[in-house]
Design an enzyme around this catalytic site. Sequence first.
Site, PDB file in Angstrom:
ATOM      1  N   ASP A 131      63.997  58.764  36.383  1.00  0.00           N
ATOM      2  CA  ASP A 131      63.495  57.915  37.456  1.00  0.00           C
ATOM      3  C   ASP A 131      64.770  57.819  38.464  1.00  0.00           C
ATOM      4  OD1 ASP A 131      61.056  57.634  36.774  1.00  0.00           O
ATOM      5  OD2 ASP A 131      61.220  55.927  35.586  1.00  0.00           O
ATOM      6  N   ALA A 132      65.660  57.663  38.178  1.00  0.00           N
ATOM      7  CA  ALA A 132      66.807  57.185  39.076  1.00  0.00           C
ATOM      8  C   ALA A 132      67.133  58.697  39.959  1.00  0.00           C
ATOM      9  CB  ALA A 132      68.393  57.184  38.134  1.00  0.00           C
TER      10      ALA A 132
END
Length: 90
Positions: free
Chosen positions: A66-67
């Site tokens: 997700d980063a």
Amino acid sequence: MEHVALIANVQQFTVLAIGLMIGLAGVGAAIGVALVGAKFLEGAARQPESAAALQPKLFVIAGLVDAIFIITVAVALMFAFGNPLLGMVK
């Protein structure tokens, strides 16, 4: 008049690039998190006693995936609000 058309071209392609960046990063992140979750469930189903050890690793990897998406959105917002390519048009 040609200067205005050149700026419009840069902005047009920037909008397309932003859409592609966010779209592809979103699809990639969704597929990545889905694969990690599926492998976690598969591993936990095969060896239920290892589920407690695998769960923190699942969340770390899902957070890293997700980063990547969040970094892509930040770069896309940079292009949307402070396009460095417009400075090259003179």
